[in-house]
Design a protein around this motif. Structure first.
Motif, PDB file in Angstrom:
ATOM      1  N   ILE A  43       0.844  -1.195   0.000  1.00  0.00           N
ATOM      2  CA  ILE A  43       0.000   0.000   0.000  1.00  0.00           C
ATOM      3  C   ILE A  43       0.880   1.246   0.000  1.00  0.00           C
ATOM      4  O   ILE A  43       0.585   2.233  -0.679  1.00  0.00           O
ATOM      5  N   PHE A  46       1.921   2.447  -3.420  1.00  0.00           N
ATOM      6  CA  PHE A  46       0.906   3.158  -4.194  1.00  0.00           C
ATOM      7  C   PHE A  46       0.642   4.570  -3.688  1.00  0.00           C
ATOM      8  O   PHE A  46       0.165   5.411  -4.429  1.00  0.00           O
ATOM      9  N   ILE A  47       0.928   4.816  -2.409  1.00  0.00           N
ATOM     10  CA  ILE A  47       0.680   6.160  -1.873  1.00  0.00           C
ATOM     11  C   ILE A  47       1.985   6.887  -1.574  1.00  0.00           C
ATOM     12  O   ILE A  47       2.040   7.766  -0.729  1.00  0.00           O
TER      13      ILE A  47
END
Length: 122
Positions: A43, A46-47
């Motif tokens: 995650i 992706f951020i």
């Protein structure tokens, strides 16, 4: 009283529950590792490579660890999803095992006709 306690402990339900708690605890450790070491870094890619556990804010000397809370929520959602999948799989196997083969309506009708003919002596 000791006899009643022995009967209570030796019941299958209590032993099954104890085994379930132990397996659940071990399974939670595995899922926590999955979240901490695989899901959160993924995650984070992706951020922008942000690690949730570092997300904190302070108000008047109190520290609020928002990232740790997000990790716990992600952990819960993954555990809930995995348990959901396991229950679905187990229910599928249990329902198949408990189902008796049901004859087609035509077969049932023919069997009834056969039985009526046997009763009438033909």
């Amino acid at each position: 009283m000791i006899k009643e306690f022995k009967e209570f402990i030796s019941r299958g339900n209590v032993i099954d529950l104890a085994v379930g708690v132990i397996i659940g605890s071990a399974f939670t450790t595995i899922v926590k590792s999955l979240v901490d070491y695989l899901i959160n870094p993924l995650i984070g890619l992706f951020i922008g490579g942000i690690d949730f556990s570092d997300w904190v804010f302070k108000i008047a000397g109190a520290t609020f660890r928002v990232g740790s809370f997000l990790n716990a929520v992600i952990n819960f959602l993954i555990i809930a999803f995995v348990v959901f999948i396991l229950v679905k799989v187990v229910n599928k196997f249990v329902s198949k095992k408990n189902e008796e083969p049901v004859a087609a309506p035509e077969v049932q009708l023919l069997e009834e006709i056969r039985d009526l003919l046997k009763e009438n002596g033909k």
